[in-house]
Design a protein around this motif. Sequence first.
Motif, mmCIF file in Angstrom:
data_model
loop_
_atom_site.group_PDB
_atom_site.id
_atom_site.type_symbol
_atom_site.label_atom_id
_atom_site.label_comp_id
_atom_site.label_asym_id
_atom_site.label_seq_id
_atom_site.Cartn_x
_atom_site.Cartn_y
_atom_site.Cartn_z
ATOM 1 N N ASP A 121 -2.115 12.121 -8.682
ATOM 2 C CA ASP A 121 -0.729 11.963 -8.667
ATOM 3 C C ASP A 121 0.041 10.916 -8.495
ATOM 4 O OD1 ASP A 121 -0.860 14.827 -9.844
ATOM 5 O OD2 ASP A 121 -0.061 15.503 -7.814
ATOM 6 N N ARG A 141 -4.188 15.038 -13.761
ATOM 7 C CA ARG A 141 -4.929 15.943 -13.029
ATOM 8 C C ARG A 141 -6.140 16.709 -13.714
ATOM 9 N NH1 ARG A 141 -1.763 19.788 -8.501
ATOM 10 N NH2 ARG A 141 -0.732 17.889 -7.350
ATOM 11 N N GLU A 166 -6.880 -0.874 -14.017
ATOM 12 C CA GLU A 166 -6.341 0.439 -14.046
ATOM 13 C C GLU A 166 -7.069 1.408 -13.456
ATOM 14 O OE1 GLU A 166 -2.648 -0.250 -17.164
ATOM 15 O OE2 GLU A 166 -4.535 0.500 -17.912
ATOM 16 N N LYS A 172 -0.424 8.251 -10.956
ATOM 17 C CA LYS A 172 0.148 8.674 -12.274
ATOM 18 C C LYS A 172 -0.978 8.958 -13.469
ATOM 19 C CE LYS A 172 4.676 6.982 -11.803
ATOM 20 N NZ LYS A 172 4.648 6.844 -10.176
#
Length: 468
Positions: free
Chosen positions: A155, A161, A25, A158
Amino acid sequence: MSPVENLVARARVAQKSFEQLTQSEVDLVVEAVAWAILEPKRNQELAELAVFDTGLGNVADKFKKNYRKTLGLMRDLQHAKTVGLIAEDAATGLSEYARPVGVVAAITPSTNPGATPINKILNALKCRNAIIVAPSPKGQTTCVRLLEFVHQQLDLVKAPRDLVQVLPSPITKDATYELMRLADLVVATGSQANIRAAYTSGTPAFGVGAGNVVVIIDELADLTASAKRIVQSKTFDNATSCSSENGVVICAPVYAKAIQALELAGGVMLDADDKQRLQEVMFQNGKLTATLTAQTAEFIAERAGLKNPLAKTARFLMVEEDSAGANAPFSGEKLSPVLTVWQVADFAAAKAMVAKVYAYQGSGHSVGLHTQLQGPIMDQRAAELANELPVARVIVNQAHAIATGGSFDNGLPFSLSMGCGTWGGNNFSDNLNYRHYLNISRVVRPIPEIVPTVEALLENYFSKFSRS
């Protein structure tokens, strides 16, 4: 809460959630963010913006630097383990687990307002950190635009920010110093004033030393190839890199032919009068001015009023020098396509001259050697430079600015931040890389006890001296 405190607080929240991700990830986030600058249209916009805002370098080379440095870094990061168990040794009973450092403060220079921030961002994210960039005022617009692209990519996957932020405008010393105090780690590239501030911030810090690279051309070098490498490096991005050659020391037997090769490659040697004209513009009170920094040779020739008509069409300019130190300002860093040239008797004298230059400026960074392509003399001379000069890198038969920060044809990590060891006032002598953005937790297991004897450990001493 101050604006900087707010940034750091948000970064901590984002980092704590990011820390829970798996290696795959994390790697997806890193790949996504790399595409923020590798995508050609975005890269072109950032390159154009960097030159427009800073007035330093040129767009084509900024584009190449953004691309090549990021591509190389992603090669280095692709298979690196930065989550969970990363090393295990049954013999010692030790296991190592990668842990993030937390919030990173990244101090970045105007010379590379796109390439340096993205390099630090990717390294930080690979190690599950959040990062806040403190750009130079000149490079802020480029950095802000880069982060807009980065946030679009975050974004997409996901990710929060607030993992990647930038100090708000206007960039001030006070805000930068506050960020350094509040962060968990500072990685600083740029002026020595910023490096000293990082080291005195009270926060663990990695900072870089001053550049002033000198290369040696010995009597065995392929002069045409050496000149080609030097001009490739010296003119790249108008010599914005701290790894760009500032001087070349040439052994006397090949001096005339080496100068001829450099001239054929686009260099123009200035006479004493033009050298003085250039010095008056380039240096004030013995210190380098910003007037000619990262400008073309043509611009420099016009601004300095050089009389040699060839100077206006040169790729780079050369000046001869016979000493080093405060009384010879051209022996220092110039950050422009101006190359200082020394003639020396032999390789031993070349080493001595480089040592003298570095005693004045540039200690710790690196040195270049152009010599025979392979063989025992090349190996011996490279070893002498590594053992005798105060340098962290010896770059052999390569274009220095291209090679020092990592290249696809050498083994150095891709980086835009080069540690210079204690010689350069730094606490590390590596190319700054992802491992500097990690904490390591170690599991220590019991192993069979082996206690050595004093006789075994001091055998050599006891064979020469009495035991009394």
